[in-house]
Design a protein around this motif. Structure first.
Motif, PDB file in Angstrom:
ATOM      1  N   TYR A 131       0.848  -1.187   0.000  1.00 15.01           N
ATOM      2  CA  TYR A 131       0.000   0.000   0.000  1.00 15.01           C
ATOM      3  C   TYR A 131       0.888   1.243   0.000  1.00 15.01           C
ATOM      4  N   ALA A 132       0.472   2.246  -0.758  1.00 15.85           N
ATOM      5  CA  ALA A 132       1.128   3.552  -0.714  1.00 15.85           C
ATOM      6  C   ALA A 132       0.356   4.410   0.288  1.00 15.85           C
ATOM      7  N   ILE A 133       0.935   4.601   1.456  1.00 12.99           N
ATOM      8  CA  ILE A 133       0.267   5.211   2.600  1.00 12.99           C
ATOM      9  C   ILE A 133       0.501   6.718   2.611  1.00 12.99           C
ATOM     10  N   HIS A 134      -0.586   7.489   2.747  1.00  9.52           N
ATOM     11  CA  HIS A 134      -0.428   8.950   2.777  1.00  9.52           C
ATOM     12  C   HIS A 134       0.002   9.419   4.166  1.00  9.52           C
ATOM     13  N   ARG A 135       0.375  10.676   4.269  1.00  9.53           N
ATOM     14  CA  ARG A 135       1.058  11.165   5.465  1.00  9.53           C
ATOM     15  C   ARG A 135       0.133  11.576   6.608  1.00  9.53           C
ATOM     16  N   ASN A 136      -1.171  11.431   6.453  1.00  7.91           N
ATOM     17  CA  ASN A 136      -2.071  11.607   7.598  1.00  7.91           C
ATOM     18  C   ASN A 136      -2.486  10.270   8.201  1.00  7.91           C
ATOM     19  N   ASP A 137      -2.001   9.191   7.641  1.00  5.80           N
ATOM     20  CA  ASP A 137      -2.360   7.861   8.137  1.00  5.80           C
ATOM     21  C   ASP A 137      -1.699   7.605   9.490  1.00  5.80           C
ATOM     22  N   VAL A 138      -2.442   6.969  10.406  1.00  5.27           N
ATOM     23  CA  VAL A 138      -1.928   6.746  11.755  1.00  5.27           C
ATOM     24  C   VAL A 138      -0.674   5.879  11.749  1.00  5.27           C
ATOM     25  N   LEU A 139      -0.550   4.943  10.818  1.00  2.00           N
ATOM     26  CA  LEU A 139       0.658   4.119  10.769  1.00  2.00           C
ATOM     27  C   LEU A 139       1.875   4.960  10.384  1.00  2.00           C
ATOM     28  N   LYS A 180       2.158   8.226  10.786  1.00  2.00           N
ATOM     29  CA  LYS A 180       2.434   9.185  11.855  1.00  2.00           C
ATOM     30  C   LYS A 180       3.108   8.510  13.050  1.00  2.00           C
ATOM     31  N   SER A 181       2.797   7.247  13.283  1.00  2.00           N
ATOM     32  CA  SER A 181       3.428   6.531  14.395  1.00  2.00           C
ATOM     33  C   SER A 181       4.935   6.415  14.202  1.00  2.00           C
ATOM     34  N   PHE A 182       5.364   6.270  12.961  1.00  3.24           N
ATOM     35  CA  PHE A 182       6.790   6.065  12.668  1.00  3.24           C
ATOM     36  C   PHE A 182       7.411   7.263  11.947  1.00  3.24           C
ATOM     37  N   GLU A 183       6.733   8.386  11.966  1.00  2.00           N
ATOM     38  CA  GLU A 183       7.160   9.532  11.157  1.00  2.00           C
ATOM     39  C   GLU A 183       8.610   9.959  11.387  1.00  2.00           C
ATOM     40  N   PRO A 184       9.061  10.170  12.624  1.00  6.44           N
ATOM     41  CA  PRO A 184      10.449  10.638  12.797  1.00  6.44           C
ATOM     42  C   PRO A 184      11.477   9.695  12.171  1.00  6.44           C
ATOM     43  N   VAL A 185      11.283   8.385  12.357  1.00  2.00           N
ATOM     44  CA  VAL A 185      12.217   7.403  11.804  1.00  2.00           C
ATOM     45  C   VAL A 185      12.148   7.390  10.287  1.00  2.00           C
ATOM     46  N   LEU A 186      10.933   7.430   9.733  1.00  2.00           N
ATOM     47  CA  LEU A 186      10.769   7.363   8.284  1.00  2.00           C
ATOM     48  C   LEU A 186      11.324   8.605   7.595  1.00  2.00           C
ATOM     49  N   LYS A 187      11.110   9.759   8.186  1.00  2.00           N
ATOM     50  CA  LYS A 187      11.638  10.993   7.589  1.00  2.00           C
ATOM     51  C   LYS A 187      13.161  10.962   7.527  1.00  2.00           C
ATOM     52  N   GLU A 188      13.781  10.483   8.583  1.00  2.00           N
ATOM     53  CA  GLU A 188      15.239  10.405   8.605  1.00  2.00           C
ATOM     54  C   GLU A 188      15.741   9.372   7.592  1.00  2.00           C
ATOM     55  N   GLN A 189      15.034   8.264   7.489  1.00  2.00           N
ATOM     56  CA  GLN A 189      15.410   7.228   6.532  1.00  2.00           C
ATOM     57  C   GLN A 189      15.335   7.758   5.105  1.00  2.00           C
ATOM     58  N   MET A 190      14.248   8.460   4.789  1.00  2.00           N
ATOM     59  CA  MET A 190      14.089   8.991   3.432  1.00  2.00           C
ATOM     60  C   MET A 190      15.110  10.077   3.127  1.00  2.00           C
ATOM     61  N   LYS A 191      15.443  10.853   4.135  1.00  2.00           N
ATOM     62  CA  LYS A 191      16.444  11.902   3.936  1.00  2.00           C
ATOM     63  C   LYS A 191      17.774  11.294   3.489  1.00  2.00           C
ATOM     64  N   LYS A 192      18.153  10.197   4.123  1.00  2.00           N
ATOM     65  CA  LYS A 192      19.416   9.537   3.774  1.00  2.00           C
ATOM     66  C   LYS A 192      19.349   8.901   2.386  1.00  2.00           C
ATOM     67  N   LEU A 193      18.194   8.356   2.028  1.00  3.44           N
ATOM     68  CA  LEU A 193      18.052   7.670   0.742  1.00  3.44           C
ATOM     69  C   LEU A 193      18.005   8.631  -0.445  1.00  3.44           C
TER      70      LEU A 193
END
Length: 348
Positions: free
Chosen positions: A252-260, A262-275
């Motif tokens: 699934y392509a999950i949008h950024r208001n989804d609770v899943l 948002k639960s992992f937002e800080p980690v995911l943002k940092e991961q994407m920044k590096k990628l």
């Protein structure tokens, strides 16, 4: 244990199998405040994407019309929709009392209290204030639970009421903040199965010290158990002990208001920044890829009204190329049938 938690989480979020209306109503309650699809959902009802066995946007449109969902400003002043039965809970969590209103807030509040409801345009005509002065005043009064914006449909010209006129029986001080937070966290724990304080802070925008205080009490009351630097419902420990994880096979392509997300937002943002830090084209994450119950990549590009600029798909799966068609189909399904320009940096 991690496989069991991930599988049960996907079941309880109805990403493994879709929810009936009755199941969806309970899911929505547990994941409040509901929000619409990030960026492209302006004016639309809230949605919990991919979870329902029916069109939940239309279902929630009906619930809005019937005032079964009500609008407010909650986590960090963000708009959201809750069920009216829980108004005391969310008041305890998010109400920001207005002890010293400024002159414009005073004018607007007095005007609505004397003879409301009024639309913004009517307030402008009657008071001579500018819309850019009225709007922030209304938002602050809304955060104080002094007025209510009655958006029961998709129209922009809606009335603003005295809060007590719309909800005369609401006891806004029924719960302390900690009491309300303990209730909300139990609902969140049920749907997430396991969480830590950082995840709850990311979703609810409540200070981590407050979350820690609430979870500590719940552990002391034998409601929560501590597990791997996080928390789980004690009742779920027994369930997981005999639980057999499901075979998860979906994207699934999950949008950024989804609770899943948002639960992992800080980690995911940092991961994407590096990628994506070396990309020369626009690479803001537009949606995140939930693959077999875990986040493992994103669609990146540029937000626009209407179809986004889909510049690339980045993925952390070791076998991403083998699942390319699945991934692209998931991306296309939430982007008006459009495909990204690239996959893993290479032109499609």
């Amino acid at each position: 244990m991690k496989d069991k938690i991930r599988s049960l989480r996907m079941e309880r979020q109805f990403l493994y199998s879709r929810a009936s209306e009755e199941e969806y109503i309970q899911l929505y309650r547990d994941l409040q405040p509901g929000q619409n699809v990030y960026w492209n959902g302006f004016g639309q009802p809230p949605s919990i994407s991919f979870r329902a066995s029916f069109d939940d946007i239309e279902f929630n449109r009906y619930r809005q019309r019937e005032r079964q969902l009500i609008k407010g400003r909650f986590a960090s002043g963000n708009l959201g929709w809750i069920i009216p039965e829980d108004i005391e809970l969310f008041s305890a969590l998010y109400r920001k009392p207005l002890l010293s209103p400024n002159p414009i807030q005073t004018i607007v509040l007095d005007f609505i209290e004397r003879s409301g409801p009024y639309t913004i345009q009517q307030i402008k005509e009657e008071t001579g204030l500018l819309v850019k002065e009225i709007t922030p005043a209304l938002h602050r009064l809304q955060e104080a639970f002094l007025i209510y914006e009655d958006q029961y449909d998709g129209e922009w010209n809606r009335g603003w009421y005295r809060f007590e006129e719309m909800f005369p029986d609401a006891e806004l001080e029924k719960y302390t903040k900690k009491e309300a937070l303990k209730i909300i966290l139990q609902r969140y724990a049920y749907r997430m199965v396991w969480f830590d304080c950082g995840m709850a802070k990311s979703v609810y925008k409540i200070p981590e010290k407050d979350i820690k205080a609430a979870t500590t009490e719940l552990v002391g009351e034998n409601v929560f158990a501590e597990l791997d630097n996080g928390y789980i419902l004690r009742s779920d420990l027994d369930i997981l002990d005999s639980y057999s994880p499901k075979a998860l096979n979906f994207i699934y392509a999950i949008h950024r208001n989804d609770v899943l997300y948002k639960s992992f937002e800080p980690v995911l943002k940092e991961q994407m920044k590096k990628l994506t830090e070396d990309f020369e084209y626009d690479h803001e994450p537009l949606q995140y890829l939930l693959i077999d119950g875990e986040f493992a990549g994103a669609v990146v590009g540029h937000f626009r009204n209407g179809p986004y600029d889909l510049n690339d798909v980045v993925c952390t799966l070791p076998n991403a190329k083998e699942r390319k068609d699945e991934i692209l189909n998931a991306v296309r399904s939430v982007n008006f049938g459009c495909l990204p320009e690239r996959f893993m940096g290479k032109k499609i």
